[in-house]
Write an enzyme that holds these catalytic residues in place. Sequence first.
Site, PDB file in Angstrom:
ATOM      1  N   SER A 104       6.947   9.856  -0.072  1.00  0.00           N
ATOM      2  CA  SER A 104       6.390   9.375  -1.334  1.00  0.00           C
ATOM      3  C   SER A 104       4.896   9.167  -1.160  1.00  0.00           C
ATOM      4  CB  SER A 104       7.060   8.052  -1.711  1.00  0.00           C
ATOM      5  OG  SER A 104       6.341   7.374  -2.704  1.00  0.00           O
ATOM      6  N   TYR A 157       9.210  -0.720   0.348  1.00  0.00           N
ATOM      7  CA  TYR A 157       9.302   0.723   0.090  1.00  0.00           C
ATOM      8  C   TYR A 157       8.142   1.458   0.760  1.00  0.00           C
ATOM      9  CZ  TYR A 157      10.034   5.068  -2.509  1.00  0.00           C
ATOM     10  OH  TYR A 157      10.271   6.387  -2.842  1.00  0.00           O
TER      11      TYR A 157
END
Length: 306
Positions: A174, A230
């Site tokens: 990501s 995350y």
Amino acid sequence: MSGPGDTSRIAVVTGGNKGIGLEVCRQLASAGVTVVLTARDEKRGAEAVEKLTGLGLSDVIFHQLDITDTSSIERLAELLKSRFGRLNILVNNAAFNGHEPVGNPSFSPEMCIAQLSGMDAAQRVEWMRQNSRETYDTAVKCLQTNYYGAKHVTEALLPLLQSSSDGRVVNVSSGFGLLRYIGSEELKQELNDPENLTEERLDELLAAFLKDFKAGAAETRGWPKDFSAYKVAKASLSAYTRVFARRHPELRVNCVDPGYVKTEINWNSGYLTPEEGGSRVAAVALLPARGPTGALFANGKEASFV
């Protein structure tokens, strides 16, 4: 369905029942790859295979997999060994976003379209931040899924990847996994040094992060602000990718950032379609033999981890 003597490529895609994972399964199967679509939920996984079969893609099978469950991973390895004897492509796509909604809103695609209309990417991320919260439990689950889950699946399937002539691992990362989000320069340098970094040291860093997070001191200790678990999980996965690639030069081991894709993991706040994001992942999975390894791909090309 392909058998052990077949020469077609075999791929495993984790979290393959929806979003980017389902699209990766479709695109790999369309390229002639035999795909083992995995998901935690048997019903949803079987329905996903039915959907692909309905598109004329017959070489797709479902196998239940919980990447946080060692015995579940072992069952997958046994299936692959007995049925195919090898694995050509592993796509570690399954993930958890590391936060939970504030209250109990419905983040349906229709609702999100109405609320997010006219927002740019930064504004959409801010909307997510305002409507969510991170807890210690979500942080633990995030690391267990996004980092340790991918790592344990990769290690369990390593002998099968080595049994193919061109084994490759694609870790779905990501933009939040970039090292620029980490405030501590010391941490950045350590995570950006695959020649000296070890998996044991990564374990120590992740344990330190959880300790700091629990104490409410994550940001002051140089960990990322907002969506911190995350970001740490994806940055660690990128670091592990580079360490693992150096340890196994016989494989092609890379990361790919699919972009800000509209999926359940971001409550449909993204602006790319799963087809667009999936194509970026599939392209890395299908790179020519003897291609790059230990690299990060973004927007269809190699990119910086920083």
